[in-house]
Design an enzyme around this catalytic site. Sequence first.
Site, PDB file in Angstrom:
ATOM      1  CE  LYS A  46      -0.264  -0.220   5.049  1.00  0.00           C
ATOM      2  NZ  LYS A  46      -1.025  -0.765   6.190  1.00  0.00           N
ATOM      3  CE1 TYR A 265      12.335  32.367   4.442  1.00  0.00           C
ATOM      4  CE2 TYR A 265      12.552  30.000   4.058  1.00  0.00           C
ATOM      5  CZ  TYR A 265      12.329  31.295   3.579  1.00  0.00           C
ATOM      6  OH  TYR A 265      12.120  31.485   2.252  1.00  0.00           O
TER       7      TYR A 265
HETATM    8  C1  LIG Z   1      -0.177  -1.638   6.918  1.00  0.00           C
HETATM    9  C2  LIG Z   1      -0.654  -2.943   7.413  1.00  0.00           C
HETATM   10  C3  LIG Z   1       0.224  -4.027   7.556  1.00  0.00           C
HETATM   11  C4  LIG Z   1       1.724  -3.871   7.419  1.00  0.00           C
HETATM   12  O1  LIG Z   1       2.200  -3.263   8.600  1.00  0.00           O
HETATM   13  P1  LIG Z   1       3.776  -2.966   8.836  1.00  0.00           P
HETATM   14  O2  LIG Z   1       3.816  -2.424  10.210  1.00  0.00           O
HETATM   15  O3  LIG Z   1       4.162  -1.958   7.809  1.00  0.00           O
HETATM   16  O4  LIG Z   1       4.481  -4.251   8.672  1.00  0.00           O
HETATM   17  C5  LIG Z   1      -0.309  -5.264   7.882  1.00  0.00           C
HETATM   18  N1  LIG Z   1      -1.638  -5.416   8.080  1.00  0.00           N
HETATM   19  C6  LIG Z   1      -2.511  -4.390   7.991  1.00  0.00           C
HETATM   20  C7  LIG Z   1      -3.958  -4.611   8.261  1.00  0.00           C
HETATM   21  C8  LIG Z   1      -2.051  -3.115   7.674  1.00  0.00           C
HETATM   22  O5  LIG Z   1      -2.908  -2.089   7.603  1.00  0.00           O
END
Ligand SMILES: *Cc1c(COP(=O)(O)O)cnc(C)c1O
Length: 379
Positions: A46, A265
């Site tokens: 994702k 800044y």
């Molecule tokens: C994002 C996510 C993962 C992966 O988590 P990490 O901490 O990046 O390994 C796994 N399961 C779900 C439901 C998630 O939303």
Amino acid sequence: MTQQSPDDIAERLAGGHLTIDLAALAANWRDLAARAEGAVAAAVVKGDGYGIGLEPAARALSAAGCTTFFVALPEEGLRLRRALPQATVYVLGGLLEGDARVYADADLRPVLSSLPEIAEWAAFRRAGGTGGAALHVDTGMNRLGLILAEALALAGERPLVDSLGLTLVMSHLACADTPAHPLNRAQLVAFREVRALFPGVPASLANSAGIFLGSDYHFDLVRPGIALYGGAAVADVPNPMRPVVTLEARVLQVRDSRSGETVGYGATETLGRPSRLAILAAGYADGYPRHASSSDARPGARAFLHGLSAPLVGRVSMDLVTVDVTEVPGARRGDWAELFGPNIPVDEVAERAGTIGYELLTRLGHRYHRTYLGGADAA
Ligand SMILES: *Cc1c(COP(=O)(O)O)cnc(C)c1O
């Protein structure tokens, strides 16, 4: 002079270079798969593959042997489907109202997280629709997923359960990055009850950090994300993963400044000695966090060049970062300074900025010139 391709020119003119090591990504997946012992190792891609690019990440992971992927949104699922026609793809955000047909046509499996989604998916399948789905049960996070009472009631309705075509039952850990947190054990106990309600359906609980909690947490399938991309999954322990992403910025100029002068800044930092400053061509417009700024009150992040550390001085601007190279005698215009990568962990910069490596990676800007090393997408 040899002819330069447009990509060569773009690389030469860029203020920042992002180097993405797909071989390291693949090695991290194999490492996590080995730690997961008997469980299937999936991959979470994702957030545009945690910022490194959904398609290159997915192709490299697939070549390493990964066959099951998780995305957040159906749109990401459609992109992934085009890149990997054979992969099993789950959509963590679940079923969007009225779009069961879109999922089924692209063979995307919704992660069903609420009773309305379940009713809609069941109706679609009973009307002849096809495709698998996962069931998400909340065991203590209060984010997505059926509550335990709903899962229990659902399990009592066998025909409804059978109509869903479940290929996975899953839950998500809230505190796996903190191994001693009591919620981990509580969620494990709750999830064991949940999986017993759906016999024969493969079960999944662990994200990256969950893999490190030990085999009790592995079940049939693990869902690592951040650890694949080299980020720290577990807090306050050495990170065993290989860095995947290196961000470097060009030195635009080196200047000599006097003790007592201020930098940047807001004049938030005053030089305590005569200093050499290097101005780097990256800033918050590139996703480099403004909260990583340095001030008299608190140090910021650091850069790395000529084998040495150079602390940030003053505020991060939109397109520029200033670092103190007084103790980096070789620093000169045209150099490239690492902002994170093998010498400066992304999680160190994140910590200085009051955030987590996940956020830094997924916010990487689009002005950087990207180079992929290793794998099918290598330059
Ligand atoms: C994002 C996510 C993962 C992966 O988590 P990490 O901490 O990046 O390994 C796994 N399961 C779900 C439901 C998630 O939303």
